[in-house]
Design an enzyme around this catalytic site. Structure first.
Site, PDB file in Angstrom:
ATOM      1  N   ASP A  34       0.891  -1.098   0.631  1.00 29.81           N
ATOM      2  CA  ASP A  34      -0.107   0.039   0.109  1.00 29.81           C
ATOM      3  C   ASP A  34       0.981   0.870   0.198  1.00 29.81           C
ATOM      4  O   ASP A  34       1.367   2.131   0.951  1.00 29.81           O
ATOM      5  CB  ASP A  34      -0.550  -0.103   1.198  1.00 29.81           C
ATOM      6  CG  ASP A  34      -1.997   1.157   1.362  1.00 29.81           C
ATOM      7  OD1 ASP A  34      -1.760   2.268   0.510  1.00 29.81           O
ATOM      8  OD2 ASP A  34      -2.305   1.483   2.590  1.00 29.81           O
ATOM      9  N   ASN A  36       0.090   4.746  -0.312  1.00 37.74           N
ATOM     10  CA  ASN A  36      -0.219   5.726   0.131  1.00 37.74           C
ATOM     11  C   ASN A  36      -1.523   5.584   1.594  1.00 37.74           C
ATOM     12  O   ASN A  36      -1.642   6.129   2.058  1.00 37.74           O
ATOM     13  CB  ASN A  36      -1.690   5.990  -0.322  1.00 37.74           C
ATOM     14  CG  ASN A  36      -2.737   5.083  -0.806  1.00 37.74           C
ATOM     15  OD1 ASN A  36      -2.606   4.383  -0.543  1.00 37.74           O
ATOM     16  ND2 ASN A  36      -3.625   6.237  -1.287  1.00 37.74           N
ATOM     17  N   ASP A  38      -3.453   3.775   2.738  1.00 39.35           N
ATOM     18  CA  ASP A  38      -5.271   4.012   3.010  1.00 39.35           C
ATOM     19  C   ASP A  38      -5.814   2.394   3.569  1.00 39.35           C
ATOM     20  O   ASP A  38      -6.614   1.944   3.777  1.00 39.35           O
ATOM     21  CB  ASP A  38      -6.237   4.313   1.547  1.00 39.35           C
ATOM     22  CG  ASP A  38      -5.412   3.445   0.651  1.00 39.35           C
ATOM     23  OD1 ASP A  38      -4.708   2.335   0.795  1.00 39.35           O
ATOM     24  OD2 ASP A  38      -6.462   3.987  -0.120  1.00 39.35           O
ATOM     25  N   ASP A  42      -1.934  -1.261  -3.974  1.00 41.02           N
ATOM     26  CA  ASP A  42      -2.113  -0.641  -5.319  1.00 41.02           C
ATOM     27  C   ASP A  42      -1.311  -0.691  -5.917  1.00 41.02           C
ATOM     28  O   ASP A  42       0.088  -1.075  -5.747  1.00 41.02           O
ATOM     29  CB  ASP A  42      -2.286   1.041  -4.387  1.00 41.02           C
ATOM     30  CG  ASP A  42      -1.512   1.802  -3.900  1.00 41.02           C
ATOM     31  OD1 ASP A  42       0.000   1.048  -4.032  1.00 41.02           O
ATOM     32  OD2 ASP A  42      -1.953   2.462  -2.808  1.00 41.02           O
ATOM     33  N   ASP A 220     -10.686 -15.951 -16.134  1.00 42.42           N
ATOM     34  CA  ASP A 220     -11.063 -15.679 -14.671  1.00 42.42           C
ATOM     35  C   ASP A 220     -12.757 -17.350 -15.330  1.00 42.42           C
ATOM     36  O   ASP A 220     -13.276 -16.619 -16.456  1.00 42.42           O
ATOM     37  CB  ASP A 220     -11.722 -14.433 -14.449  1.00 42.42           C
ATOM     38  CG  ASP A 220     -12.585 -14.734 -13.366  1.00 42.42           C
ATOM     39  OD1 ASP A 220     -11.692 -15.438 -11.307  1.00 42.42           O
ATOM     40  OD2 ASP A 220     -13.707 -14.767 -13.250  1.00 42.42           O
ATOM     41  N   GLU A 282      -8.617 -20.377 -16.015  1.00 41.78           N
ATOM     42  CA  GLU A 282      -8.828 -20.595 -15.260  1.00 41.78           C
ATOM     43  C   GLU A 282     -10.293 -21.602 -14.856  1.00 41.78           C
ATOM     44  O   GLU A 282     -10.666 -20.865 -14.983  1.00 41.78           O
ATOM     45  CB  GLU A 282      -9.063 -19.066 -13.728  1.00 41.78           C
ATOM     46  CG  GLU A 282      -9.009 -20.022 -12.229  1.00 41.78           C
ATOM     47  CD  GLU A 282     -10.772 -19.779 -12.040  1.00 41.78           C
ATOM     48  OE1 GLU A 282     -11.096 -19.318 -11.054  1.00 41.78           O
ATOM     49  OE2 GLU A 282     -11.395 -18.513 -11.984  1.00 41.78           O
TER      50      GLU A 282
END
Ligand code: GLC
Ligand code: CA
Length: 557
Positions: A34, A36, A38, A42, A220, A282
């Protein structure tokens, strides 16, 4: 018995390409790094940690979805296939990540979710605003209900996450109306792949990301796109992503023959690009011969080998699944793949700490029988060294290189997987394998981000798994992975040939090139031949140089 890994297509041409032997590392963007603070991982976070992956020695990364999404299913509900969710960054961050990965010799595979969109996708909003029978509704699977007022769902299908697979909509005039199909969450309406507009759209989405430089797509629910035309009732319970198993009849929603035409069209698009771009299925399809159809020469390049992931930790079960997997892919000239963990299953360091033969748990929570963590890690390390010595391509899931266990005591209030609510709190679901991973033992959120924030709680005991506690520590799980990847590369194990030496009830031994690999599943130590030169092992040998219980050794001679 000899089992030759396919380096030949049925026509006899050698199959080559980076992907035939690649080790591919799955990044789950929410939980990797992460930038930033939060509490949600990201894209800039991923970019900042790419050196770790280069050091580890993997060949490619696969990123789970980062597209705009209401996050009803952690991003597997895509509202726009050509952008990045502000949670994760923006398109320039994706471009930067791809460029920085390539600069380190790492290929980048992105996730494509074609079975369903998010209910927030502009197409679905348009479908709700349009009347029954309209072209807008024809992009999805809308049907009238059964019963006098259509108050019963059109058929008896269940959602993979629990509850009915149909939701009734309110028509623009305010009256209850048609139903739409969602094999997953209500926020994931299934697309109608019989509609040419859908096919054209996804060809364009492929080009959008290929033009940005991605090296491939993980597809997917690749076995779900086409449904049996009559949408016939299916009395069986819906297991999570269970395909057609063994001799049971094929479910009307999975592994229909029509899916293959779609992948042939996609393959033509990829083959029009320079470099070797790949498609990975998948597809929860059994048996292996049926799965192999997805990787015929003009379809996808690889398919996840879930039969391998699900196999019990016994010598006969491992022997059988390895042999079957190699034979099935050999028959179509595709490389075999291997995988032990991902974001949908209990991490193998915990799964293997459950009694042998336990059915695959759909999550583990407080109140459930807890795995034996020490045993689980010991077996996980042995399983990993066995896997990384097999010819073909292997998938790793972020954190397994740290020996990370499942979070098995997460408070139920913290759970976010829709499975938990939709199953009426009977299936804990997949949050336990999705917890943000530890980088630095003494930093806030163990270095996941600059603050303590973490979208799922991290166990208090995770400092010991942090990367900085394991780097350069002989015998740590991280160093075990790193050495294995280096040796695998040096000895060409990924494009080697497997020759069984021994496949007893408690010991498996095979050769791959100059290397011999031995796994002891039994209780008594197994001596090595005299003069054997040990190159690597998942745990120290016994005092007199034998291989202990639940240990894999790589040796020469
Ligand atoms: C795949 C994903 C899983 C997701 C499902 C629906 O199985 O791996 O995480 O929930 O598809 O998109
Ligand atoms: Ca963030």
């Amino acid at each position: 018995m000899n089992t030759n890994q396919s380096q030949q297509s049925p026509s006899g041409d050698p199959i080559t390409g980076w992907w035939t032997e690649a080790v591919i590392y799955q990044i789950y963007p929410r939980s990797f790094a992460d930038s930033n603070g939060d509490g949600i991982g990201d894209l800039p976070g991923i970019t900042s940690r790419l050196d770790h992956l280069a050091e580890l020695g993997v060949d490619a990364v696969w990123l789970s979805p980062f597209y705009p999404s209401p996050q009803a299913d952690a991003g597997y509900d895509v509202a726009d296939y050509r952008d990045v969710d502000p949670l994760f960054g923006g398109l320039p961050d994706a471009d930067k990540l791809i460029g920085e990965a390539h600069a380190r010799g790492l290929r980048v595979i992105v996730d494509l979710v074609p079975n369903h969109t998010s209910s927030a996708h502009r197409w679905f909003t348009a479908a709700l605003a349009a009347p029954a029978g309209s072209p807008e509704r024809a992009r999805y699977i809308f049907r009238d209900g059964r019963g006098p007022d259509g108050e019963q769902p059109p058929n008896d299908w269940q959602s993979v996450f629990g509850g009915p697979a149909w939701t009734r909509v309110v028509e623009p005039d305010g009256r209850p109306g048609q139903w739409y199909l969602h094999l997953f969450d209500t926020g994931q309406p299934d697309l109608n792949w019989d509609n040419p507009e859908i096919r054209a759209e996804f060809l364009d989405v492929l080009r959008f990301w290929l033009d940005r430089g991605v090296d491939g797509f993980r597809v997917d629910v690749a076995h779900g796109l086409i449904k049996q035309a009559d949408l016939a009732d299916w009395q069986e319970p819906q297991e999570i992503l269970s395909g057609n198993e063994g001799d049971r009849p094929r479910p009307p929603m999975w592994d229909q023959d029509g899916v293959h035409e779609i992948y042939r069209d996609w393959r033509r698009v990829l083959d029009g690009y320079p470099g070797e771009r790949v498609l990975v299925a998948e597809a929860w399809v059994e048996p292996a011969e049926r799965l192999a159809r997805y990787v015929r020469p003009d379809e996808m390049h690889q398919a996840f080998n879930f039969e391998y992931l699900l196999a019990s930790w016994t010598a006969p079960a491992q022997y059988a699944v390895i042999t079957r997997s190699l034979e099935a892919t050999d028959a179509v000239g595709a490389p075999t793949t291997w995988v032990l963990s991902n974001h949908d299953v209990v991490r193998h360091a915990s799964r293997l700490g459950l009694p042998v033969g336990t059915p695959r748990p759909n999550g583990i929570g407080i109140g459930d029988p807890q795995p034996d963590g020490v045993l689980g890690l010991r077996r996980a390390r042995a399983a990993t060294l066995l896997m990384l010595a097999l010819p073909g391509s292997a998938y790793l899931y972020q954190g397994e290189e740290l020996g990370l266990p499942e979070h098995t005591t997460m408070p139920d209030e913290a759970r976010q997987d829709p499975t938990w609510a939709r199953s009426g709190h009977t299936q804990r679901g997949r949050d336990g394998c999705r917890v943000p991973i530890p980088w630095e033992a003494d930093a806030p959120s163990y270095g996941f981000g600059p603050t303590d924030a973490s979208w799922l709680p991290q166990p208090a005991t995770w400092a010991e798994y942090a990367l900085d506690r394991q780097r350069d520590v002989p015998g740590s799980t991280y160093e075990m992975y790193r050495t294995a990847l280096r040796l695998r590369h040096e000895h060409g194990l990924g494009h080697g040939t497997l020759r069984w030496r021994e496949s007893g009830d408690t010991v498996l031994t095979f050769d791959n090139g100059v290397l011999t690999v031995l796994t002891n599943f039994g209780e008594s130590p197994v001596p090595l031949p005299s003069g054997a030169q040990v190159l690597h092992s998942s745990a120290p040998l016994t005092g007199d140089g034998a291989v202990g219980t639940d240990v894999t050794v790589w040796y020469r001679g």
